[in-house]
Design an enzyme around this catalytic site. Structure first.
Site, PDB file in Angstrom:
ATOM      1  N   ARG A  28       8.561 -37.715  38.086  1.00 49.02           N
ATOM      2  CA  ARG A  28       9.555 -36.949  38.844  1.00 49.02           C
ATOM      3  C   ARG A  28      10.626 -37.880  39.401  1.00 49.02           C
ATOM      4  O   ARG A  28      10.576 -39.091  39.178  1.00 49.02           O
ATOM      5  CB  ARG A  28       8.879 -36.153  39.966  1.00 49.02           C
ATOM      6  CG  ARG A  28       8.013 -36.995  40.889  1.00 49.02           C
ATOM      7  CD  ARG A  28       7.033 -36.096  41.642  1.00 49.02           C
ATOM      8  NE  ARG A  28       6.057 -36.868  42.400  1.00 49.02           N
ATOM      9  CZ  ARG A  28       6.220 -37.269  43.658  1.00 49.02           C
ATOM     10  NH1 ARG A  28       7.340 -36.999  44.286  1.00 49.02           N
ATOM     11  NH2 ARG A  28       5.272 -37.945  44.278  1.00 49.02           N
TER      12      ARG A  28
ATOM     13  N   GLY B 265       6.413 -44.459  37.151  1.00 48.27           N
ATOM     14  CA  GLY B 265       6.749 -43.415  38.130  1.00 48.27           C
ATOM     15  C   GLY B 265       7.670 -42.378  37.524  1.00 48.27           C
ATOM     16  O   GLY B 265       8.588 -41.872  38.173  1.00 48.27           O
ATOM     17  N   ALA B 266       7.422 -42.032  36.244  1.00 48.10           N
ATOM     18  CA  ALA B 266       8.366 -41.199  35.484  1.00 48.10           C
ATOM     19  C   ALA B 266       8.069 -39.706  35.583  1.00 48.10           C
ATOM     20  O   ALA B 266       8.709 -38.902  34.919  1.00 48.10           O
ATOM     21  CB  ALA B 266       8.370 -41.623  34.009  1.00 48.10           C
TER      22      ALA B 266
ATOM     23  N   LYS C 268      10.717 -54.175  49.133  1.00 45.65           N
ATOM     24  CA  LYS C 268      11.968 -54.026  48.380  1.00 45.65           C
ATOM     25  C   LYS C 268      12.794 -55.313  48.397  1.00 45.65           C
ATOM     26  O   LYS C 268      13.518 -55.614  47.435  1.00 45.65           O
ATOM     27  CB  LYS C 268      12.773 -52.840  48.925  1.00 45.65           C
ATOM     28  CG  LYS C 268      12.131 -51.478  48.646  1.00 45.65           C
ATOM     29  CD  LYS C 268      11.767 -51.296  47.189  1.00 45.65           C
ATOM     30  CE  LYS C 268      11.586 -49.841  46.779  1.00 45.65           C
ATOM     31  NZ  LYS C 268      11.101 -49.702  45.387  1.00 45.65           N
TER      32      LYS C 268
ATOM     33  N   TYR D 272       7.866 -51.231  53.584  1.00 47.01           N
ATOM     34  CA  TYR D 272       8.712 -50.883  52.430  1.00 47.01           C
ATOM     35  C   TYR D 272       9.904 -51.832  52.302  1.00 47.01           C
ATOM     36  O   TYR D 272      10.243 -52.283  51.209  1.00 47.01           O
ATOM     37  CB  TYR D 272       9.166 -49.439  52.622  1.00 47.01           C
ATOM     38  CG  TYR D 272       9.980 -48.817  51.515  1.00 47.01           C
ATOM     39  CD1 TYR D 272       9.359 -48.283  50.390  1.00 47.01           C
ATOM     40  CD2 TYR D 272      11.371 -48.695  51.626  1.00 47.01           C
ATOM     41  CE1 TYR D 272      10.104 -47.667  49.393  1.00 47.01           C
ATOM     42  CE2 TYR D 272      12.116 -48.081  50.643  1.00 47.01           C
ATOM     43  CZ  TYR D 272      11.477 -47.565  49.522  1.00 47.01           C
ATOM     44  OH  TYR D 272      12.227 -46.953  48.543  1.00 47.01           O
TER      45      TYR D 272
ATOM     46  N   SER E  46      15.946 -51.262  47.062  1.00 44.56           N
ATOM     47  CA  SER E  46      16.436 -50.209  47.957  1.00 44.56           C
ATOM     48  C   SER E  46      17.374 -50.832  48.982  1.00 44.56           C
ATOM     49  O   SER E  46      17.231 -52.023  49.308  1.00 44.56           O
ATOM     50  CB  SER E  46      15.251 -49.578  48.699  1.00 44.56           C
ATOM     51  OG  SER E  46      15.698 -48.764  49.770  1.00 44.56           O
TER      52      SER E  46
END
Ligand code: NAP
Length: 255
Positions: free
Chosen positions: A18, A15-16, A160, A156, A144
């Site tokens: 942004r 996920g690099a 996480k 989510y 998270s």
């Protein structure tokens, strides 16, 4: 925190393209790692890679969907061929598909599980082969504060929280090979992801961020560089006795 690596080591950051992943990739390159910047689309990582190379660092862009075992296998092999054995892995790729439980679709649920949990599993399984061979390694998983529960994020928050259990288990299994595994649980970080959340709630981003900052003990929202600095420490040589931990980087005890 962090520091320059003496010998050239290779880090893969998922996920690099942004946000947090781009900041982590740039930070690790500054620390002396060769960086494989992985995202769904190889061309989307060109900005991250050119920022690294123009600053004198070494990086390659790799396109792969972390949900696909074949794509992950090919990506990790390519990182090894082009940069050397990948011994650092940052599982950062992520998506949100927020909705209240009664409106959440199976697709919302499955896609979030697949990117965060299946993605981290496949990437870690592929990279641990190089780490155990080298007798050294670092895995950092992006959890998270939502792991503690968050309205509209049952998918989510479950993923996480799952990553925290995954991290602790990797620490137990891989410790004897010189590999540490830790999780970072960010609070509110200013990225496209939080911009999208503000949009979904129909609140202008500035107002959304200001409201969030008022609830955060240090009275500001986080930046991708806050997370990158923590990753830099966790993957450093001197963090070798820190493993199986979840570090909340949230401007307070839990965001
Ligand atoms: P972001 O700006 O949305 O970036 C996430 C990146 O992951 C995007 O470039 C995205 O690619 C990529 N990605 C999505 N699915 C992928 C897949 N299947 N394979 C490969 N790459 C994929 O998010 P961020 O805010 O930087 O968040 C990074 C991580 O931190 C995530 O795990 C997130 O859950 C976590 N986090 C963020 C916050 C926050 O406040 N921002 C707080 C806590 C935790 P595309 O653009 O092509 O979709």
């Amino acid at each position: 925190m962090g520091g320059t690596v003496s010998e050239s080591r290779t880090a893969i950051v998922t996920g690099a393209a942004r946000g947090i992943g781009a900041a982590v990739a740039q930070r690790l390159a500054r620390d002396g790692f060769g960086v494989a910047a992985l995202d769904l689309d190889e061309s989307s990582c060109s900005g991250t890679v050119s920022a690294i190379t123009s600053a004198g660092g070494h990086a390659v862009a790799i396109g792969a969907d972390v949900r696909s075992a074949d794509a992950v296998g090919a990506a990790v092999r390519r990182a090894a061929d082009e940069l050397g054995p990948p011994t650092v892995l940052v599982n950062n790729a992520g998506i949100t598909r927020d909705n209240l439980l009664f409106k959440m679709t199976e697709e919302d649920w499955d896609s979030v599980m697949e990117v965060h949990l299946r993605g981290a599993f496949l990437m870690s399984k592929a990279v641990q082969a190089y780490q155990t061979e080298a007798g050294w390694g670092r895995i950092v998983n992006l959890s998270s504060v939502s792991a503690l529960g968050n309205r509209g994020q049952s998918n989510y928050s479950t993923a996480k929280a799952g990553l925290q259990g995954f991290t602790k288990t990797l620490a137990l299994e891989l410790g004897k090979f010189g590999v540490t595994a830790n999780a970072i649980a960010p609070g509110f970080i200013e990225t496209d992801m939080t911009v999208a959340t503000a949009e979904r709630l129909g609140v202008p981003f500035d107002e959304f961020a200001k409201g969030a900052a008022e609830q955060i003990p240090v009275r500001r929202v986080g930046q991708p560089s806050d997370i990158a600095a923590t990753v830099s420490f966790l993957v450093s040589e001197e963090a070798g006795f820190v493993s199986g931990q979840v570090i909340y980087v949230a401007g307070g005890p839990r965001g």
